[in-house]
Enzyme design. Structure first.
Site: not given
Ligand code: DX5
Length: 214
Positions: A36, A144, A173, A195-196
């Site tokens: 990202d 973000g 995403d 991600g998280s």
């Molecule tokens: C936002 C990012 C997030 C990241 C994934 O700008 O693009 O979406 O990739 O984040 P999680 O899975 O933690 O929501």
């Protein structure tokens, strides 16, 4: 024919002090790896750029999500790293010609090209180039930051895109975990960025497996 579902961990939520190790912890179980790239202008956060990516060693195809005000200025440095895929945001590249030029540059550089839509941006906004892209990224959070809550209202956009473009790869995403992943797949998404949920899990192998269709 059932679509293969790709799971794409986003390193935004990884421990940047141990990034290589963090990537290796998901590498055997993931399909792509999302980077990202945030410039602090298009989104109110600053993350990392090509120099950090250059330091990473991975077999996973790299998926660069450009959350930047001027993606045209950034793509060459990522193409030079032989990334698999580059996505830019519809909100910062207006007009068919500019969008097609960017898509062509990415293709000429050997990568596949995607366009991302923020939650409030309708699919019709990119009707002029939907046939030219390899991937549509439907954001299920405001871009973000990682760790935000999934916005279910975007699922109708995914259903519309899947109906109109049965062959298009549709990536989602933002806020994707074992529960929301099922909603995304049911709506027609076939590439899930998480991600998280993955990087905060005590068992990342299980976390990734829980995102896949059972
Ligand atoms: C936002 C990012 C997030 C990241 C994934 O700008 O693009 O979406 O990739 O984040 P999680 O899975 O933690 O929501």
């Amino acid at each position: 024919m059932a679509r293969k579902i790709l799971i794409t961990p986003s390193i935004l939520s990884a421990d940047f002090a141990r990034l290589q190790e963090e990537v290796e912890s998901v590498e055997p179980y993931a399909d792509w790896l999302q980077v990202d790239v945030m410039d602090g202008h298009f989104v109110p956060n600053l993350s990392f750029g090509a120099p950090v990516l250059k330091s990473l060693k991975t077999k996973l195809p790299l998926d660069v999500h450009l959350m930047v005000e001027n993606p045209a200025e950034r793509i060459d440095e990522f193409l030079a790293l032989k990334v698999r895929h580059i996505t830019f945001h519809a909100e910062v590249v207006a007009g068919t010609k500019a969008r097609k030029d960017l898509i062509n540059r990415i293709h000429k550089g050997g990568a596949s090209a995607g366009i991302a839509l923020n939650p409030e941006t309708p699919i019709d906004d990119i009707a002029d180039v939907l046939a030219d892209i390899d991937l549509l990224l439907v954001m299920s959070v405001q871009p973000g930051f990682g760790g935000q809550k999934f916005l279910p209202e975007v699922l109708s956009k995914v259903r519309q895109a899947r109906k109109e473009y049965p062959k298009l790869m549709i990536q989602m995403d933002g806020g994707i975990d074992a529960t929301t992943a099922k909603m995304c797949i049911e709506a027609g998404a076939d590439n899930l960025v998480s991600g998280s949920f993955i990087f905060r899990s005590s068992d990342r192998t299980m976390a990734i497996a829980s995102l896949r269709p059972s």
